[in-house]
Design a protein around this motif. Structure first.
Motif, short mmCIF file in Angstrom:
data_model
loop_
_atom_site.label_atom_id
_atom_site.label_comp_id
_atom_site.label_asym_id
_atom_site.label_seq_id
_atom_site.Cartn_x
_atom_site.Cartn_y
_atom_site.Cartn_z
N PHE A 42 0.83 -1.21 0.00
CA PHE A 42 0.00 0.00 0.00
C PHE A 42 0.86 1.27 0.00
N TYR A 43 2.06 1.19 0.56
CA TYR A 43 2.88 2.39 0.75
C TYR A 43 3.95 2.52 -0.33
N GLU A 44 5.16 2.03 -0.11
CA GLU A 44 6.21 2.21 -1.12
C GLU A 44 5.85 1.56 -2.45
N GLY A 45 5.14 0.43 -2.41
CA GLY A 45 4.76 -0.25 -3.64
C GLY A 45 3.84 0.59 -4.51
N GLN A 46 3.18 1.58 -3.91
CA GLN A 46 2.30 2.47 -4.68
C GLN A 46 2.85 3.89 -4.76
N GLY A 47 4.11 4.06 -4.38
CA GLY A 47 4.75 5.36 -4.49
C GLY A 47 4.27 6.39 -3.49
N ARG A 48 3.79 5.94 -2.34
CA ARG A 48 3.35 6.90 -1.33
C ARG A 48 4.55 7.50 -0.59
N LEU A 49 4.35 8.73 -0.10
CA LEU A 49 5.38 9.44 0.65
C LEU A 49 5.10 9.42 2.15
N ASP A 50 4.00 8.77 2.58
CA ASP A 50 3.56 8.89 3.97
C ASP A 50 3.70 7.60 4.77
N GLY A 51 4.46 6.63 4.28
CA GLY A 51 4.65 5.40 5.03
C GLY A 51 5.79 5.53 6.04
N ALA A 52 6.05 4.47 6.80
CA ALA A 52 7.16 4.48 7.75
C ALA A 52 8.51 4.49 7.03
N LEU A 53 8.52 3.96 5.79
CA LEU A 53 9.73 3.95 4.96
C LEU A 53 9.45 4.72 3.68
N CYS A 54 10.48 5.40 3.17
CA CYS A 54 10.35 6.09 1.87
C CYS A 54 11.74 6.34 1.33
N SER A 55 12.01 5.78 0.15
CA SER A 55 13.36 5.85 -0.41
C SER A 55 13.42 6.70 -1.68
N TYR A 56 12.44 7.60 -1.86
CA TYR A 56 12.37 8.38 -3.09
C TYR A 56 11.77 9.75 -2.77
N THR A 57 11.74 10.63 -3.75
CA THR A 57 11.27 11.99 -3.56
C THR A 57 9.89 12.18 -4.18
N GLU A 58 9.30 13.33 -3.91
CA GLU A 58 8.03 13.69 -4.55
C GLU A 58 8.18 13.71 -6.07
N LYS A 59 9.31 14.20 -6.55
CA LYS A 59 9.55 14.24 -8.00
C LYS A 59 9.58 12.82 -8.57
N ASP A 60 10.26 11.90 -7.86
CA ASP A 60 10.32 10.50 -8.30
C ASP A 60 8.91 9.90 -8.35
N LYS A 61 8.14 10.16 -7.33
CA LYS A 61 6.77 9.63 -7.25
C LYS A 61 5.94 10.13 -8.43
N GLN A 62 5.98 11.44 -8.69
CA GLN A 62 5.18 12.01 -9.77
C GLN A 62 5.60 11.45 -11.13
N LYS A 63 6.89 11.26 -11.32
CA LYS A 63 7.37 10.69 -12.58
C LYS A 63 6.82 9.29 -12.79
N TYR A 64 6.81 8.48 -11.70
CA TYR A 64 6.31 7.11 -11.79
C TYR A 64 4.81 7.08 -12.07
N LEU A 65 4.05 7.88 -11.35
CA LEU A 65 2.60 7.89 -11.53
C LEU A 65 2.22 8.42 -12.91
N GLN A 66 2.96 9.40 -13.40
CA GLN A 66 2.69 9.90 -14.75
C GLN A 66 3.00 8.83 -15.79
N ALA A 67 4.03 8.04 -15.55
CA ALA A 67 4.35 6.94 -16.46
C ALA A 67 3.24 5.89 -16.45
N ALA A 68 2.72 5.62 -15.27
CA ALA A 68 1.59 4.68 -15.16
C ALA A 68 0.38 5.22 -15.92
N HIS A 69 0.10 6.50 -15.74
CA HIS A 69 -1.02 7.13 -16.43
C HIS A 69 -0.85 7.04 -17.94
N SER A 70 0.36 7.27 -18.42
CA SER A 70 0.64 7.19 -19.86
C SER A 70 0.49 5.77 -20.38
N ALA A 71 0.66 4.77 -19.50
CA ALA A 71 0.50 3.37 -19.88
C ALA A 71 -0.96 2.91 -19.81
#
Length: 316
Positions: A213-242
């Motif tokens: 639910f958290y890192e696997g879906q690119g969330r920034l609000d879990g107990a762990l987070c190894s990426y930035t808001e920019k990284d998250k948006q890039k991934y979700l935009q790629a998903a949207h484009s797919a």
């Protein structure tokens, strides 16, 4: 127990499609214990209990699936003062199951592992009950990508976190990959039902199924987070484009297992938020309750149409 009273016409035996597991060992078992349902072929009469089932609706929450069973009872004209809808799986706290006429309402918990366990035992239950022409539909919640909260997504294809239409697991130490195609005709039929209701925005698109639910879906609000808001948006935009319209955690295993057993399956989920705008589900409780009822209303309309068509088949 309000589980009968609505009859569906038996089709010609040549056209009925009996539910059949692909595992040849099941037919040879003297007793089959469906442990997580607290049911057994030696202690329960499966054909008497479940033989008329034509629709299986599954969702994560036991409370939601009980509410759906009660809603279907009213919609099918089976509800009456004092009616009770007992949990058939009351001997266990793993899953909950309710039956109203030809509709079985079952909880599957959260995520692929829990849903997989439920599906294995559900398909064996339908097999032992000699059920035919069964349709399985998941009614649930999800995070939308580029959609307004409250939008309903009918899944065209379930994809993994790399946007591929596959479900992967390790069996006996070996990587096994299955396709995740859903029934296109069923999806189109559900889409037509949504056009008839016109109660809420509905789209047909791909659904991304993740294992977290958290890192696997690119969330920034879990107990762990190894990426930035920019990284998250890039991934979700790629998903949207797919072609991904929403994200949840069960669609791929539903598509793979039901598809392997030739059971028509669909996924109908409401979006609780737009993931491009945030991570947390913060809408008021009453708003979320109404959102969660939207897939139920759509699937109820579909079931009633199917039953009406079965009672009044077209003249050939």
């Amino acid at each position: 127990m309000a589980s009968s009273g609505l009859q569906t016409k038996k089709g010609d035996s040549h056209s009925d499609h009996l539910v059949q597991p692909t595992n040849p060992n099941v037919a040879a078992m003297q007793e089959d214990v469906l442990y997580h349902f607290s049911l057994s072929t030696s202690t329960h009469d499966f054909p008497a209990m479940f033989g008329d089932v034509k629709f299986v609706c599954v969702g994560g929450s036991p409370t939601r699936m009980e509410a759906f069973a009660k809603y279907m009872a009213k919609e099918l004209g089976l509800d009456h003062p004092g009616a009770e809808y007992p949990n058939i799986c009351r001997g266990t706290d793993r899953f909950a199951m309710f039956k109203v006429g030809p509709v079985l309402s079952v909880s599957h918990g959260i995520g692929i592992p829990s849903t997989s366990v439920m599906l294995h035992e559900l398909i064996k239950l339908l097999y032992h009950a000699h059920c035919s022409d069964v349709t399985v539909i998941r009614i649930g919640t999800s995070g939308g990508i580029g959609l307004k909260p409250g939008s309903v997504v009918i899944t065209r294809q379930a994809v993994d976190a790399s946007f591929k239409p596959v479900f992967e697991q390790v069996v006996l130490g070996k990587r096994v990959v299955q396709r995740t195609h859903l029934d296109e005709e069923l999806a189109q039929e559900l889409m037509q039902c949504s056009l008839e209701l016109l109660d809420f925005p509905t789209v047909l698109g791909n659904t991304m199924c993740t294992s977290d639910f958290y890192e696997g879906q690119g969330r920034l609000d879990g107990a762990l987070c190894s990426y930035t808001e920019k990284d998250k948006q890039k991934y979700l935009q790629a998903a949207h484009s797919a072609g991904v319209c929403n994200i949840e955690m069960e669609s791929s295993v539903l598509a793979a297992i039901c598809g392997a057993c030739s059971i028509p399956v669909a996924v109908v989920c409401v979006t609780l938020l737009n993931r491009l705008e945030g991570d947390q589900v913060s809408s008021p409780h009453e708003v979320l309750v109404e959102y969660q009822q939207r897939p139920q209303r759509l699937v109820s309309h579909f079931i009633k149409k199917r039953l009406a068509a079965a009672r009044n088949p077209p003249n050939l």
